[in-house]
Design an enzyme around this catalytic site. Structure first.
Site, short mmCIF file in Angstrom:
data_model
loop_
_atom_site.label_atom_id
_atom_site.label_comp_id
_atom_site.label_asym_id
_atom_site.label_seq_id
_atom_site.Cartn_x
_atom_site.Cartn_y
_atom_site.Cartn_z
N ARG A 114 4.73 73.60 15.39
CA ARG A 114 3.99 74.86 15.41
C ARG A 114 4.94 75.98 15.84
O ARG A 114 6.05 75.72 16.30
CB ARG A 114 2.78 74.77 16.35
CG ARG A 114 3.15 74.56 17.80
CD ARG A 114 1.90 74.54 18.69
NE ARG A 114 2.26 74.30 20.06
CZ ARG A 114 1.39 74.15 21.05
NH1 ARG A 114 0.09 74.20 20.81
NH2 ARG A 114 1.80 73.94 22.27
N ASN A 127 -1.07 82.57 20.11
CA ASN A 127 -1.29 81.56 21.15
C ASN A 127 -0.01 81.37 21.94
O ASN A 127 1.04 81.12 21.35
CB ASN A 127 -1.69 80.21 20.54
CG ASN A 127 -2.11 79.22 21.61
OD1 ASN A 127 -3.07 79.47 22.35
ND2 ASN A 127 -1.39 78.13 21.74
N GLU A 128 -0.10 81.53 23.25
CA GLU A 128 1.07 81.33 24.12
C GLU A 128 2.32 81.87 23.44
O GLU A 128 3.28 81.13 23.17
CB GLU A 128 1.22 79.87 24.50
CG GLU A 128 0.17 79.42 25.48
CD GLU A 128 0.36 77.98 25.95
OE1 GLU A 128 1.16 77.25 25.36
OE2 GLU A 128 -0.31 77.60 26.92
N GLU A 179 -6.71 78.21 29.62
CA GLU A 179 -6.57 76.77 29.31
C GLU A 179 -6.14 76.05 30.56
O GLU A 179 -5.29 76.54 31.30
CB GLU A 179 -5.45 76.51 28.29
CG GLU A 179 -5.68 76.97 26.89
CD GLU A 179 -4.46 76.62 26.01
OE1 GLU A 179 -3.69 75.71 26.35
OE2 GLU A 179 -4.29 77.30 24.99
N TRP A 231 2.40 65.80 26.99
CA TRP A 231 3.78 66.24 26.70
C TRP A 231 4.76 66.03 27.85
O TRP A 231 5.88 66.51 27.78
CB TRP A 231 3.76 67.72 26.26
CG TRP A 231 2.83 68.60 27.04
CD1 TRP A 231 1.57 68.96 26.69
CD2 TRP A 231 3.09 69.24 28.30
NE1 TRP A 231 1.01 69.78 27.64
CE2 TRP A 231 1.93 69.97 28.64
CE3 TRP A 231 4.18 69.28 29.17
CZ2 TRP A 231 1.81 70.72 29.81
CZ3 TRP A 231 4.07 70.03 30.34
CH2 TRP A 231 2.90 70.73 30.64
N GLU A 251 -1.52 65.95 19.39
CA GLU A 251 -2.20 66.05 20.69
C GLU A 251 -3.35 65.05 20.83
O GLU A 251 -4.26 65.25 21.64
CB GLU A 251 -2.66 67.50 20.92
CG GLU A 251 -1.43 68.39 21.10
CD GLU A 251 -1.73 69.83 21.40
OE1 GLU A 251 -2.75 70.34 20.91
OE2 GLU A 251 -0.94 70.45 22.12
N LYS A 252 -3.29 63.95 20.05
CA LYS A 252 -4.42 63.03 20.10
C LYS A 252 -4.52 62.30 21.44
O LYS A 252 -5.57 61.78 21.78
CB LYS A 252 -4.40 62.06 18.92
CG LYS A 252 -3.26 61.08 18.89
CD LYS A 252 -3.39 60.22 17.64
CE LYS A 252 -2.28 59.18 17.54
NZ LYS A 252 -0.94 59.80 17.39
N PHE A 253 -3.45 62.30 22.24
CA PHE A 253 -3.55 61.68 23.56
C PHE A 253 -3.68 62.70 24.68
O PHE A 253 -3.39 62.42 25.84
CB PHE A 253 -2.36 60.74 23.80
CG PHE A 253 -2.34 59.57 22.86
CD1 PHE A 253 -3.47 58.75 22.72
CD2 PHE A 253 -1.23 59.31 22.08
CE1 PHE A 253 -3.47 57.69 21.82
CE2 PHE A 253 -1.23 58.24 21.18
CZ PHE A 253 -2.35 57.44 21.05
N HIS A 254 -4.08 63.91 24.31
CA HIS A 254 -4.32 64.95 25.33
C HIS A 254 -5.80 64.89 25.71
O HIS A 254 -6.66 64.75 24.85
CB HIS A 254 -3.98 66.31 24.72
CG HIS A 254 -3.84 67.41 25.71
ND1 HIS A 254 -4.90 67.92 26.42
CD2 HIS A 254 -2.74 68.10 26.12
CE1 HIS A 254 -4.46 68.90 27.21
NE2 HIS A 254 -3.16 69.02 27.07
C1 GAL Z 1 -0.90 74.74 25.44
C2 GAL Z 1 -1.36 75.22 24.07
C3 GAL Z 1 -2.49 74.40 23.52
C4 GAL Z 1 -2.23 72.94 23.72
C5 GAL Z 1 -1.99 72.67 25.19
C6 GAL Z 1 -1.73 71.22 25.50
O1 GAL Z 1 0.45 75.05 25.61
O2 GAL Z 1 -1.75 76.57 24.12
O3 GAL Z 1 -2.63 74.69 22.15
O4 GAL Z 1 -1.10 72.57 22.98
O5 GAL Z 1 -0.87 73.39 25.62
O6 GAL Z 1 -1.45 71.02 26.86
#
Ligand code: GAL
Length: 669
Positions: free
Chosen positions: A113, A151-152, A309, A317, A357-360
């Site tokens: 991304r 985003n960020e 968030e 990550w 991000e399936k394990f988030h």
């Molecule tokens: C942020 C981001 C989100 C998601 C999240 C995961 O940095 O804005 O889209 O990726 O982290 O922790």
């Protein structure tokens, strides 16, 4: 014209919602469960570009129309993304020059991304065409209460070294310096035959065989922050032209995005929003959480801000992604609210089953509603709802800590006295000590007005302008108490050493003469004459007018003062010349706080550092937040109405192990 404010009834509770990842039959269940959890604000279209513009200039809004309508019907407000964060494949295929270039000259491909260069004219044009279309369609939609730009911004692509970036960097430099001779002076290009004759000779600081010019690196950080901010400005300008809805973007104030100088961004936001994730690679992730929250409030100049968030549980990550302990979700969330957040939002609503991000973690986990995590989410939603009266109230701090992105960039440059120590290490260590003393801290920019404070702590303010230093010095002269730590006052705005003894413009106020840095290797323990221990740093200094409170007993600076106090004007200035161990640092800061008359928000029977206490003040009441992460109950001296358990506190508040409480106090103190 005054900008519109973000208006929300009570404290917002919400999430990023990515319905495009799901079939529509899931959407009804999503909305039903959002209502069950008390969700009242969702961020949509954050990564929506390829869905709403599947081919160049062809827009497809039907799915977004549908979900916005359903959310609105359910009484859930929308924080609408402009969708520009991640480019569609057709765009970078047609315009490969959009792809960012790393410092070694290699391009970064799409497939993740944020694969766009902040200075790319092609990206700018395509992204603004998208924003126009989104603003035209939804600018007056009744569900939309906030715009979420990109985003960020700058999370992955802040530093781009491509030819478009080079051209924009030259324009930025010409604007800053006017002529090339001034630039040569500012960058000290007399060194290593680096003098420039023409603007076209200047490049971004691409990878070189040896260390690069630090003035050029510093300006490239500044330029890059401005370049990304100009994308924010351009999108916000379109939105403001076409809609009256307030505009923001989600910051990530420390630890992860280091390239944005948010002090220069803050004024452009209609509301400050921050993303925060516990980073278990740090020594004290919970204190870093509190610091990030205080810094977010600092960017908001004390006004309520939004936690845009955070996570309900593990992220995906870090090398090891820890789940939250029972109760931690509520504690972490209320730590932000205690420090001024009027929104508690998560990434994301429903856990993805595909993608990186399936394990988030998410509000609705893979396990579904029959899970402890879901029950905690619902419980948190109930608490946030009960705290609605807290919205709009403000934290009032008696002390401040100075934080500077420019110092971070300048201090952590390629060639420096020790790579074992970075700017954030000092900032985090200092904040952690203040946090463990239970003190409420405002985080302020260099040069900020200090008149509201009795104590100001300045960790490692490596880069300081004369005018910024003068604010602190004048404030001490007028009676303030300052604590300055090593690596402060080292260079000016152009990264030129303040010669004549380190700490430069703070030198006289501190009453010291620092002759030489004497860093020490990791693992080597330093002893001080007062019995304290320290690591990593020492310096050869002597007190001129200051009193030496402790000296180095061993190491390369043995005999030099390590900790000093100087009476200056009506005030006092402490200097700490080493990285004290946590207990010793706490003791010095406790002494300074005591001398300045700064105390925690309430008294407890818990040992120092166990419980987090912060007060928010409203017009009619004040609210004491107590967060107890320990394994033992703590008792707090407070009376009033405890909101989380709806209990009257007549005598003292007992906060069970692992819980958080909020007391509406009987009197506004
Ligand atoms: C942020 C981001 C989100 C998601 C999240 C995961 O940095 O804005 O889209 O990726 O982290 O922790």
């Amino acid at each position: 014209m005054p900008r519109p404010a973000f208006a929300h009834d009570g404290i917002a509770f919400g999430c990023d919602y990515n319905p495009e990842q799901w079939d529509r039959d899931v959407w009804d269940e999503d909305i039903r469960l959002m209502r069950e959890a008390g969700v009242d604000l969702v961020a949509l279209n954050i990564f929506g570009w390829s869905h709403i513009e599947p081919r160049p200039g062809e827009f497809a809004f039907e799915a977004l129309d549908d979900i916005l309508g359903r959310l609105h019907a359910a009484g859930i407000a929308v924080n609408l993304g402009t969708g520009t964060a991640s480019t569609p494949a057709w765009l970078t295929t047609r315009h490969p020059e959009i792809l960012p270039m790393a410092e070694d000259g290699t391009r970064r491909y799409p497939g993740g991304r944020q694969a766009w260069c902040p200075s790319s004219p092609a990206y700018r044009a395509a992204s603004l065409r998208l924003v126009e279309a989104v603003a035209e369609r939804y600018g007056t939609h009744p569900a939309v209460t906030l715009w979420h730009v990109s985003n960020e911004l700058g999370c992955h692509n802040a530093l781009c070294y491509c030819d478009d970036s080079a051209a924009a960097f030259r324009v930025w430099l010409a604007d800053r310096y006017g002529d090339i001779a001034t630039l040569n002076r500012a960058w000290g290009t007399a060194f290593w035959s680096q003098t420039y004759g023409e603007w076209d000779e200047i490049l971004p600081p691409r990878a070189a065989l040896s260390a690069r010019n630090p003035g050029q690196l510093l300006d490239f950080h500044r330029f890059s922050s401005d370049a990304v901010r100009s994308q924010y400005r351009a999108e916000a300008e379109v939105l403001r032209r076409m809609s009256d809805v307030p505009v923001t973007t989600n910051f990530m104030v420390t630890a992860h995005i280091e390239n944005m100088d948010y002090w220069t961004w803050a004024d452009e936001m209609d509301v400050i929003a921050n993303d925060h994730y516990l980073d278990h690679r740090l020594g004290d992730p919970v204190s870093e959480l509190a610091f990030a929250a205080d810094l977010s409030r600092g960017l908001a100049e004390g006004a309520p801000w939004m936690l845009m968030e955070h996570s309900t549980g593990a992220v995906n990550w870090q090398p090891l992604n820890l789940a939250k302990d029972p109760g931690q979700l509520v504690r972490n969330s209320l730590t932000h609210v205690a420090r001024g957040a009027d929104a508690v939002c998560f990434f994301q609503w429903r856990a993805s089953v595909q993608g990186a991000e399936k394990f988030h973690s998410a509000m609705l986990p893979h396990a579904g509603t029959d899970s402890a995590l879901w029950r905690e989410v619902v419980e948190l939603g109930r608490i946030v709802e009960d705290l609605r009266e807290v919205a709009g109230s403000r934290v009032v701090a008696e002390m401040a800590m100075v934080f500077s992105w420019e110092s971070w960039w300048a201090a952590d440059t390629e060639c420096r006295p020790s790579h074992a120590l970075g700017y954030l290490d000092q900032v985090h260590a200092t904040y952690a000590a203040l946090h463990s003393l239970g003190l409420t801290v405002d985080v302020v920019r260099p040069g900020a007005d200090l008149s509201a404070y009795r104590l100001v702590v300045v960790p490692g303010l490596h880069l300081v302008r004369a005018a910024e230093a003068a604010v602190l010095v004048d404030w001490v002269v007028a009676g303030g108490t300052a604590v300055v730590t090593f690596s402060s006052g080292i260079v000016d705005e152009e990264d030129r050493v303040w010669a004549g003894g380190y700490t430069g413009p703070f030198r006289e106020m501190l009453g010291i003469h620092v002759e030489e840095f004497a860093p020490v290797a990791p693992g080597v323990d330093l002893a001080l004459t007062d019995g304290s221990r320290a690591t990593l740093w020492s310096e050869r200094l002597r007190a001129t007018t200051a009193t030496a409170l402790a000296a180095f007993a061993d190491g390369p600076a043995a005999g030099s003062a390590a900790l000093t106090r100087n009476a200056w004007g009506e005030g006092t200035a402490y200097y700490i010349a080493t990285l004290l161990d946590p207990a010793a640092l706490r003791a010095v800061l406790a002494e300074a706080a005591d001398a300045a008359g700064v105390a925690p928000a309430a008294t407890t029977d818990a040992p120092a550092g166990v419980v987090d206490l912060v007060r928010r003040r409203g017009d009619d009441a004040s609210y004491l937040f107590v967060i107890n992460p320990s394994a033992h109950p703590v008792t707090v001296d407070v009376r009033g109405h405890e909101i989380v358990t709806a209990t009257t506190i007549e005598d003292a508040l007992v906060v069970p192990a692992g819980t958080a409480r909020v007391v509406r106090e009987e009197t506004v103190s």
